[in-house]
Design a protein around this motif. Structure first.
Motif, mmCIF file in Angstrom:
data_model
loop_
_atom_site.group_PDB
_atom_site.id
_atom_site.type_symbol
_atom_site.label_atom_id
_atom_site.label_comp_id
_atom_site.label_asym_id
_atom_site.label_seq_id
_atom_site.Cartn_x
_atom_site.Cartn_y
_atom_site.Cartn_z
ATOM 1 N N PRO A 1 0.726 -1.488 0.178
ATOM 2 C CA PRO A 1 -0.059 -0.105 0.030
ATOM 3 C C PRO A 1 1.102 1.246 0.030
ATOM 4 O O PRO A 1 0.483 2.212 -0.911
ATOM 5 C CB PRO A 1 -0.777 -0.312 1.383
ATOM 6 N N ILE A 2 1.788 0.733 0.444
ATOM 7 C CA ILE A 2 2.493 2.308 1.015
ATOM 8 C C ILE A 2 3.645 2.183 -1.101
ATOM 9 O O ILE A 2 3.356 3.559 -1.134
ATOM 10 C CB ILE A 2 3.721 2.058 1.893
ATOM 11 N N VAL A 3 3.575 1.643 -1.445
ATOM 12 C CA VAL A 3 4.104 1.592 -2.640
ATOM 13 C C VAL A 3 3.040 2.998 -3.972
ATOM 14 O O VAL A 3 3.041 3.315 -4.820
ATOM 15 C CB VAL A 3 5.106 0.236 -3.452
ATOM 16 N N ILE A 4 1.934 1.682 -3.532
ATOM 17 C CA ILE A 4 0.880 2.211 -4.513
ATOM 18 C C ILE A 4 1.050 4.263 -4.235
ATOM 19 O O ILE A 4 0.268 4.213 -5.195
ATOM 20 C CB ILE A 4 -0.598 1.572 -4.288
ATOM 21 N N LEU A 5 0.906 4.478 -2.788
ATOM 22 C CA LEU A 5 0.306 5.189 -2.207
ATOM 23 C C LEU A 5 1.404 6.909 -2.886
ATOM 24 O O LEU A 5 1.054 7.626 -3.562
ATOM 25 C CB LEU A 5 -0.099 5.672 -0.875
ATOM 26 N N LEU A 6 2.342 6.089 -2.515
ATOM 27 C CA LEU A 6 3.420 7.183 -3.241
ATOM 28 C C LEU A 6 3.845 7.291 -4.685
ATOM 29 O O LEU A 6 3.481 8.573 -5.194
ATOM 30 C CB LEU A 6 4.893 7.049 -2.176
ATOM 31 N N ALA A 7 3.541 6.554 -5.046
ATOM 32 C CA ALA A 7 3.346 6.456 -6.540
ATOM 33 C C ALA A 7 2.392 7.360 -7.066
ATOM 34 O O ALA A 7 2.368 8.348 -8.243
ATOM 35 C CB ALA A 7 3.210 5.932 -7.247
ATOM 36 N N SER A 8 1.354 6.821 -6.480
ATOM 37 C CA SER A 8 -0.056 7.808 -6.915
ATOM 38 C C SER A 8 0.098 9.471 -6.871
ATOM 39 O O SER A 8 -0.662 10.004 -7.482
ATOM 40 C CB SER A 8 -0.871 7.104 -5.879
ATOM 41 N N ALA A 9 0.975 9.607 -5.315
ATOM 42 C CA ALA A 9 1.208 11.341 -5.084
ATOM 43 C C ALA A 9 2.040 11.993 -5.700
ATOM 44 O O ALA A 9 1.563 12.496 -6.590
ATOM 45 C CB ALA A 9 2.008 10.904 -3.301
ATOM 46 N N VAL A 10 3.183 11.449 -6.412
ATOM 47 C CA VAL A 10 3.994 11.629 -7.229
ATOM 48 C C VAL A 10 3.268 11.741 -8.813
ATOM 49 O O VAL A 10 3.489 12.510 -9.722
ATOM 50 C CB VAL A 10 5.037 11.139 -6.970
ATOM 51 N N GLY A 11 2.669 10.493 -8.582
ATOM 52 C CA GLY A 11 2.025 10.453 -10.744
ATOM 53 C C GLY A 11 1.242 11.783 -10.060
ATOM 54 O O GLY A 11 0.875 12.453 -11.698
ATOM 55 N N ILE A 12 -0.067 12.070 -9.702
ATOM 56 C CA ILE A 12 -0.726 12.974 -9.842
ATOM 57 C C ILE A 12 0.007 14.582 -9.169
ATOM 58 O O ILE A 12 -0.338 15.081 -10.455
ATOM 59 C CB ILE A 12 -1.649 12.712 -8.357
ATOM 60 N N LEU A 13 0.521 14.126 -8.836
ATOM 61 C CA LEU A 13 1.514 15.880 -9.050
ATOM 62 C C LEU A 13 2.377 16.051 -10.500
ATOM 63 O O LEU A 13 1.797 17.188 -10.698
ATOM 64 C CB LEU A 13 2.839 16.021 -7.913
ATOM 65 N N GLY A 14 2.085 15.004 -10.920
ATOM 66 C CA GLY A 14 2.667 15.096 -12.573
ATOM 67 C C GLY A 14 1.546 16.149 -13.537
ATOM 68 O O GLY A 14 1.902 16.850 -14.001
ATOM 69 N N MET A 15 -0.074 16.000 -12.754
ATOM 70 C CA MET A 15 -0.903 16.845 -13.154
ATOM 71 C C MET A 15 -0.257 18.209 -13.481
ATOM 72 O O MET A 15 -0.849 19.437 -14.467
ATOM 73 C CB MET A 15 -2.260 16.682 -13.312
ATOM 74 N N ALA A 16 -0.230 18.639 -12.177
ATOM 75 C CA ALA A 16 -0.124 20.027 -11.859
ATOM 76 C C ALA A 16 0.879 20.819 -13.040
ATOM 77 O O ALA A 16 1.212 22.022 -12.713
ATOM 78 C CB ALA A 16 0.745 20.261 -10.435
ATOM 79 N N THR A 17 1.947 20.486 -13.668
ATOM 80 C CA THR A 17 2.255 21.144 -14.467
ATOM 81 C C THR A 17 1.790 21.346 -15.742
ATOM 82 O O THR A 17 1.657 22.853 -16.540
ATOM 83 C CB THR A 17 3.032 20.243 -15.821
ATOM 84 N N SER A 18 -0.056 21.139 -15.934
ATOM 85 C CA SER A 18 -0.429 21.427 -17.183
ATOM 86 C C SER A 18 -1.610 22.714 -16.321
ATOM 87 O O SER A 18 -2.621 23.500 -16.698
ATOM 88 C CB SER A 18 -1.584 20.662 -17.444
ATOM 89 N N GLY A 19 -0.878 22.674 -14.752
ATOM 90 C CA GLY A 19 -1.908 23.464 -14.238
ATOM 91 C C GLY A 19 -1.184 25.170 -13.624
ATOM 92 O O GLY A 19 -0.557 25.696 -15.113
ATOM 93 N N HIS A 20 -0.361 25.037 -12.170
ATOM 94 C CA HIS A 20 -0.014 26.779 -12.261
ATOM 95 C C HIS A 20 1.629 26.709 -12.914
ATOM 96 O O HIS A 20 2.011 27.836 -13.116
ATOM 97 C CB HIS A 20 0.827 26.790 -10.294
ATOM 98 N N CYS A 21 1.909 25.840 -13.681
ATOM 99 C CA CYS A 21 3.464 25.878 -13.936
ATOM 100 C C CYS A 21 2.858 26.811 -15.461
ATOM 101 O O CYS A 21 4.141 27.359 -15.960
ATOM 102 C CB CYS A 21 3.961 24.369 -14.625
ATOM 103 N N THR A 22 2.032 26.154 -16.335
ATOM 104 C CA THR A 22 1.774 26.465 -17.271
ATOM 105 C C THR A 22 0.710 28.262 -17.334
ATOM 106 O O THR A 22 0.853 28.900 -18.402
ATOM 107 C CB THR A 22 0.318 24.923 -18.331
ATOM 108 N N SER A 23 0.359 28.277 -16.395
ATOM 109 C CA SER A 23 0.355 29.363 -15.670
ATOM 110 C C SER A 23 0.736 30.853 -16.324
ATOM 111 O O SER A 23 0.129 31.826 -16.611
ATOM 112 C CB SER A 23 -0.746 29.965 -14.349
ATOM 113 N N TYR A 24 1.737 30.368 -15.859
ATOM 114 C CA TYR A 24 2.983 31.553 -16.187
ATOM 115 C C TYR A 24 3.411 31.760 -17.715
ATOM 116 O O TYR A 24 2.886 33.190 -18.116
ATOM 117 C CB TYR A 24 4.859 31.232 -15.908
ATOM 118 N N LEU A 25 3.077 31.105 -18.600
ATOM 119 C CA LEU A 25 2.489 31.456 -20.151
ATOM 120 C C LEU A 25 1.383 31.914 -20.469
ATOM 121 O O LEU A 25 1.024 32.869 -21.015
ATOM 122 C CB LEU A 25 2.779 30.533 -20.908
ATOM 123 N N ASP A 26 -0.074 32.034 -19.642
ATOM 124 C CA ASP A 26 -1.260 32.330 -19.501
ATOM 125 C C ASP A 26 -1.458 33.152 -19.344
ATOM 126 O O ASP A 26 -1.694 34.652 -19.796
ATOM 127 C CB ASP A 26 -1.775 31.778 -18.758
#
Length: 484
Positions: A370-395
Motif C-alpha cells: 500500500p505504501i508503494v501504491i500511495l507514494l506512486a499515486s502522490a507523485v503521479g498525481i502531482l505530474g498533472m500540476a504542470t498543466s496547472g500553475h506551471c503553465t499559468s506563467y505562460l497564460d
C-alpha cells in the motif's frame, strides 16, 4: 492558420526538436542533482562503528521483515557522516540554486536560451566528474561542489520557461511544457534504479563518472542544434516561423522591454501561482530527497531495491505529465472547459489529493505494497500540476514568464534545502512516528497550496504583459487581457 497545419511533411518540427532536447537537458539536470540521494546509501557507514556511534542515531528498521535478507544495507559505506551531514549533502545543492533563478532568467533574456543552457550543462557535468575525488578528501568539499553545481543549474527552469514564452503557441502550451518538465520525472525514473545498479555492479564513484559524461554529451548536442527563437533559427520553415510569431505575438524581441516588477509582485493571480508552486515543491522534494532513505532506513531495503522502488512513482508521473498535458490542451481547444477550469483541476485538485495520499502513507506502518501504491499515486498525481500553475506563467505573462518563474523558483528553491533539513530535525530517531511528522508536514503544505491556487488563479493575459504586436487568437479566452 490551423494549429495542426503540416510543415514540409512534419508538424512544426523546430519546436518539437526544442522540446525533445530540453526534456533531455532537464533529465540531465536531475540525474546530476539526485543521483547522490541513492548513492549516499552506499557511501555512509551505518555499522555500530560508524554513524550510529558518532550520533547515537539508530538505523535499525522497525520493519524487521526485511532485515535478515537485506543486510547489505547496513555495512557497505566508508564515510562516518552524521544524519545532519547526510541531509546537508542532499540539501546543500539548493543553496546556490536558489540565488541563480532571477539572474538565470535575466541571462536567458539577454544572451538567449542556447548559450545559457548549453554552458550550464557543460560546466555542471564537468564538475560532477570531480565529485568522487573531492568526497574522499572531505565531506565539506563535497558540500562545496554540490553548491557549485546547484548554482550553475539555477538557470535551467527560468530558461526553459523563457524558451516556451517564445516558442509555444497558446493551444500547445500545456503539452509542450508538460513534456519538457516531464524531463525531471524521467530523470528520476532513470537515475534512482540506475544508481542502484551501478553501485551494485561497480561503485558509488562510477555514478558520478557516468552521469557527468552523459551530461557533457548532451551539452555539445544542444549547442550544435538549438537556436534562441523562431526568428533566429536558420532551418525553420517560413510557415512555422510565421505561425509561431503570429500566435504568440512575438514578432520582435522583448529583451530590452522593462520588467514591471511592481505589477508582477502585486498581482493576486501571480501570488496564487507562487503558492501552488511552493506547495508542489515541498511535497515533491520531500519525496525525491527522502523517500530513498525511508525505503532503506525504515522499510529495510538495500541500495539496489531502494533505488528501484523510489523510481516507480516517477514512472507514473511521466505518464500523467504527458497524457494530462495533451488532454488539457484538448479540453481547452474544444471548449469543454475554460482555460482557468483546466488550470484549477490540474493544480488545486491534484495538490489536495496528493496531500491526502501522503497522510495515508504516514499511518500504513510496514505495509509495503500500500505504501508503494500511495507514494506512486502522490507523485503521479502531482505530474498533472504542470498543466496547472506551471503553465499559468505562460497564460498570464508569456514574455515575462521566465522572469516571473525565476522569482517564484528562487523562494521555492529554498525548500530544496529546507525540506531535508526540517526532516532531519523531525527525525529524532528512526521511528515510524518521526517519519509520520515528515509526511504530515508535506501533506499540510500541499493541501494549503491547492486551496490558495483555487482562490487566486487566473488564465488571462495581463495587460502589462501584452506585446504591442499581439493579434487576437481565435480562442479569445487565451489572448484576452486583464489587470492586475
Amino acid at each position: 492558420m490551423h494549429s495542426q497545419e503540416k510543415v514540409e511533411g512534419f508538424y512544426f518540427k523546430a519546436r518539437y526538436m526544442l522540446c525533445v532536447m530540453m526534456t533531455l537537458g532537464i533529465m540531465n539536470v536531475y540525474s546530476l542533482r539526485n543521483g547522490i540521494n541513492v548513492a549516499i546509501l552506499a557511501m555512509v557507514d551505518t555499522s555500530s562503528n560508524g554513524t550510529t556511534s558518532a550520533t547515537n542515531y539508530s538505523y535499525e528498521s522497525e520493519c524487521t521483515i526485511f532485515n535478515e535478507t537485506e543486510t547489505e544495507n547496513s555495512k557497505v559505506g566508508k564515510f562516518q557522516w552524521t544524519i545532519s551531514q547526510q541531509t546537508l549533502v542532499i540539501g546543500c545543492y539548493y543553496y546556490g540554486y536558489m540565488f541563480m533563478n532571477i539572474p538565470g532568467a535575466l541571462l536567458a533574456k539577454r544572451f538567449g536560451i542556447r548559450i545559457v543552457l548549453g554552458l550550464s550543462g557543460l560546466l555542471s557535468s564537468t564538475l560532477t566528474l570531480l565529485v568522487p575525488v573531492l568526497t574522499h578528501q572531505s565531506v565539506y568539499l563535497l558540500v562545496a561542489i554540490r553548491i557549485a553545481i546547484g548554482t550553475i543549474h539555477g538557470v535551467t527552469f527560468p530558461t526553459a520557461i523563457t524558451a516556451w514564452g517564445l516558442w509555444a503557441p497558446p493551444l500547445e502550451r500545456s503539452r509542450l511544457l508538460s513534456i519538457t518538465l516531464a524531463g525531471y520525472s524521467m530523470g528520476n525514473c532513470l537515475i534512482f534504479p540506475m544508481v542502484g545498479l551501478i553501485v551494485t555492479a561497480a561503485s558509488w564513484e562510477a555514478v558520478f563518472y557516468i552521469t557527468g559524461s552523459l551530461g557533457i554529451i548532451w551539452s555539445i548536442a544542444w549547442l550544435s542544434i538549438i537556436y534562441n527563437s523562431p526568428a533566429e533559427h536558420p532551418r525553420i520553415s517560413p510557415q512555422e516561423r510565421k505561425y509561431l510569431q503570429e500566435s504568440i505575438g512575438t514578432k520582435k524581441s522583448s529583451a530590452k522591454r522593462p520588467i514591471p516588477w511592481k505589477r508582477i509582485c502585486s498581482s493576486p493571480a501571480i501570488m496564487g501561482i507562487f503558492a501552488a508552486h511552493l506547495s508542489d515543491n515541498w511535497a515533491t522534494l520531500t519525496l525525491i530527497s527522502l523517500v530513498p532513505m525511508y525505503r532503506a532506513r525504515v522499510q529495510g531495503f538495500n541500495t539496489k531495491a531502494a533505488g528501484f522502488l523510489s523510481s516507480l512513482p516517477f514512472v507514473l508521473r511521466v505518464v500523467m505529465n504527458v497524457l494530462w498535458g495533451i488532454t488539457a490542451d484538448f479540453l481547452i481547444g474544444s471548449k469543454v472547459f475554460s482555460t482557468l477550469t483546466v488550470r484549477k483541476i490540474s493544480s488545486s485538485l491534484t495538490l489536495i489529493l496528493a496531500g491526502v495520499a501522503l497522510i495515508a502513507v504516514a499511518y500504513l506502518g510496514c505495509n509495503t505494497l500500500p505504501i508503494v501504491i500511495l507514494l506512486a499515486s502522490a507523485v503521479g498525481i502531482l505530474g498533472m500540476a504542470t498543466s496547472g500553475h506551471c503553465t499559468s506563467y505562460l497564460d498570464v505573462a508569456p514574455i515575462f514568464s521566465g522572469v516571473i518563474f525565476s522569482i517564484s523558483n528562487m523562494f521555492n528553491s529554498g525548500i530544496g534545502f529546507a525540506a531535508p533539513q526540517v526532516a532531519g530535525l523531525l527525525l529524532v530517531d528512526n521511528s515510524l512516528a518521526s517519519w509520520r511528522k515528515v509526511f504530515w508536514l508535506a501533506a499540510s503544505i500541499s493541501v494549503l497550496g491547492g486551496i490558495l491556487f483555487g482562490i487566486f488563479a487566473s488564465a488571462t493575459l495581463r495587460s502589462w504583459a501584452k506585446e504591442k504586436e499581439t493579434i487576437d487568437d481565435k480562442n479569445g479566452q487565451l489572448m484576452k487581457t486583464t489587470d492586475p
